[in-house]
Scaffold this active site. Sequence first.
Site, short mmCIF file in Angstrom:
data_model
loop_
_atom_site.label_atom_id
_atom_site.label_comp_id
_atom_site.label_asym_id
_atom_site.label_seq_id
_atom_site.Cartn_x
_atom_site.Cartn_y
_atom_site.Cartn_z
N ASP A 81 17.27 -1.01 10.38
CA ASP A 81 17.86 -0.04 9.44
C ASP A 81 17.19 1.30 9.67
OD1 ASP A 81 19.28 1.14 7.42
OD2 ASP A 81 18.33 0.05 5.78
N GLU B 208 0.85 -1.18 0.00
CA GLU B 208 0.00 0.00 0.00
C GLU B 208 0.89 1.24 0.00
OE1 GLU B 208 -2.28 0.50 3.55
OE2 GLU B 208 -0.62 0.01 4.89
#
Length: 294
Positions: free
Chosen positions: A203, A99
């Site tokens: 990350d 999405e």
Amino acid sequence: MSQQSQEQYQFIAQILSKHAGESAHIDDFQFFYGGNFNLAVRLRIKNTEYFIKWTQGDYQGLFEAEAKNLETIHATGAIQVPRVLGVGQLEEKEYLMMEGIESADKQTNYWQDFGEKLAHLHQNTTAHGHGLAYTNFIGAAPQENSWTLDGVTFFIENRLKKQVGRALYDRKITPEVAEKFETLYERLPSLLPHEAPALIHGDLWSGNAMVNDQGLITLVDPCCYYGFREAELAFTTMFGGFDTKFYDAYHANFPIEKGFHERIPLYNLYPLMVHVNLFGEGYLPAVNKILATF
């Protein structure tokens, strides 16, 4: 439209048809590089926004792992990530469809809310130890996650040694630098706290922290695993860092041991060595400075 653009358009249309059943006209289409190793497109059909990225034939398994990462974090309910709509291969290219994240102005409590939600994510732990059930990627670098009961051992064996070994093999560091790492490994058990494993994004820098349509945080591009949450917080200080309200809110919800600021460089040896291997020796001065300190 050029032939290359037509081919890309048809490629994207096939993915949409497979995972969203969309055959309508694409109302908005923005093509761009999605990171350093793949291509991506943001598009809108009617009132729905999608985001699709794909490799150019390299890094097999990268998006399959990322889809698992997103679903792992989503399952906690702690912090928002994009919903995975489809992952697979088409025309020898691996793709990931999600999405789209529409953005709004930051809420006044954006940073406090972000800190609280990350603390809640880190409160997810596992009895398996430090690691993850599959290998994933940090950037284009494979990230080994074999389970290890001791967190310091995991950090040495599956994080530092993997990157140092690769850099030495590719002659991006000298044997003398590798020897300094060996000396550091002996000291790390006395320098790092032996905390329980926490589920971390892996990350977490500003480029992977998006403002969603509610003006709050949505995280993208995770390379998650169960590990030291201090390593996550240390990573956030790279490339500019976050607002102090973020750190205050995190510490208020999940305090960390004293002396964290002195430990930040140790944790950041891992992402720095990843950058050495992916992008070159320009990151070595920062590595050498840390090794000289410890």
